[in-house]
Motif scaffolding. Sequence first.
Motif, mmCIF file in Angstrom:
data_model
loop_
_atom_site.group_PDB
_atom_site.id
_atom_site.type_symbol
_atom_site.label_atom_id
_atom_site.label_comp_id
_atom_site.label_asym_id
_atom_site.label_seq_id
_atom_site.Cartn_x
_atom_site.Cartn_y
_atom_site.Cartn_z
ATOM 1 N N THR A 174 -5.660 4.049 -6.626
ATOM 2 C CA THR A 174 -5.409 5.431 -6.197
ATOM 3 C C THR A 174 -6.153 6.439 -7.066
ATOM 4 O O THR A 174 -6.046 7.640 -6.845
ATOM 5 C CB THR A 174 -3.901 5.756 -6.240
ATOM 6 N N LYS A 182 -8.711 5.061 -2.491
ATOM 7 C CA LYS A 182 -7.489 5.699 -1.991
ATOM 8 C C LYS A 182 -7.617 5.979 -0.500
ATOM 9 O O LYS A 182 -6.647 5.834 0.262
ATOM 10 C CB LYS A 182 -7.206 6.988 -2.754
ATOM 11 N N THR A 200 -5.180 4.662 2.544
ATOM 12 C CA THR A 200 -4.629 5.557 3.569
ATOM 13 C C THR A 200 -4.986 5.073 4.968
ATOM 14 O O THR A 200 -4.145 5.076 5.877
ATOM 15 C CB THR A 200 -5.150 6.984 3.363
ATOM 16 N N TYR A 224 0.820 -1.211 0.000
ATOM 17 C CA TYR A 224 0.000 0.000 0.000
ATOM 18 C C TYR A 224 0.857 1.264 0.000
ATOM 19 O O TYR A 224 0.489 2.279 -0.601
ATOM 20 C CB TYR A 224 -0.946 -0.012 1.207
ATOM 21 N N LYS A 225 2.007 1.202 0.661
ATOM 22 C CA LYS A 225 2.931 2.349 0.628
ATOM 23 C C LYS A 225 3.398 2.604 -0.796
ATOM 24 O O LYS A 225 3.476 3.748 -1.251
ATOM 25 C CB LYS A 225 4.138 2.077 1.533
ATOM 26 N N LEU A 249 0.901 4.531 -3.056
ATOM 27 C CA LEU A 249 0.880 5.988 -2.889
ATOM 28 C C LEU A 249 2.146 6.648 -3.437
ATOM 29 O O LEU A 249 2.176 7.863 -3.638
ATOM 30 C CB LEU A 249 0.686 6.344 -1.415
#
Length: 328
Positions: free
Chosen positions: A275, A281, A285, A258-259, A262
């Motif tokens: 995203t 999105k 987060t 997930y990092k 982004l």
Amino acid sequence: MRASFNLGIVLFSVLAFLGSSHADLVMNFYAKSCPKAEEIVLDFVKQHIPNAPSLAAPLIRMHFHDCFVRGCDASVLLNFTTASGNQTEKAAIPNLTLRGFDFIDRVKSLVEAECPGIVSCADIIALVARDSIVTTGGPSWRVPTGRRDGLISNATEALNNIPAPTSNFSTLQTDFANKGLDLKDLVLLSGAHTIGIAHCPAFSNRLYNFTGVGDEDPALDSEYAANLKARKCTTAGDNTTIVEMDPGSFRTFDLSYYKLLLERRGLFQSDAALTTSSTTKAYVTQLLEGTLQDFYAEFALAMEKMGRVEVKTGSVGEIRKHCAAVNS
């Protein structure tokens, strides 16, 4: 009043029918008919997956691909051609890179030796997927059982129903909604990409020909794209090179996938699509703001939900003797 009463009966009957396929899945379904079934599956996984941990990702992917075509009914296991000469799901492009069929067959043979004709291949796929992830240090989830095996497997249906790595957000949303899965499920189930590898054709269009004019996907981090071109997929036609889905952490079931999303480093177009929607999105987060255990708990719920998709229970389908062929 009579019309309203009759309509109520009809609606209740329809709802009961829709819920019946879920209701028949229960924990420890084989407690009486084959009490050692789940233990046999787990013991085999614990014995072999530590020696081949890279197989965990293909096995959970197999479960995913199975559930998206005619529900979780082991139709993905049937051999390449049927008696009528039609190609089965195995022959579909999304399934050509699946691995682990022999693993499932070996588990099935052990269970058959203990309890002939009792445990379905569909349940074995679901149990093996969960146990493999747990054995490699990942999350666990409930696997209610009682699935039965399907009799039909069609390559075209697989191609049309399995979400493609080139899918945009709208297509993904539709594909998942068709299976009763929502946007949160989409984000969570995509999290399985934190382990495993991919073959270049699944994403090389993003590097070499995104819109058909020899261009690169502008949504992909340029440095990451350059690295993929230089060290991994050297040409658009590279069918042999494999790439880590979650570089630097592809053996660990964690939040780094997930990092990367982004940071515009999701490998597939379908990853990057998460995203492009404010809803998905926001889910990404939220996961990053929580703990790993929070992710595991949410992932577990999504996996159990997926494992219930369009299951066959009761007298529908059959219990195959051999996972690669319907009973004669």
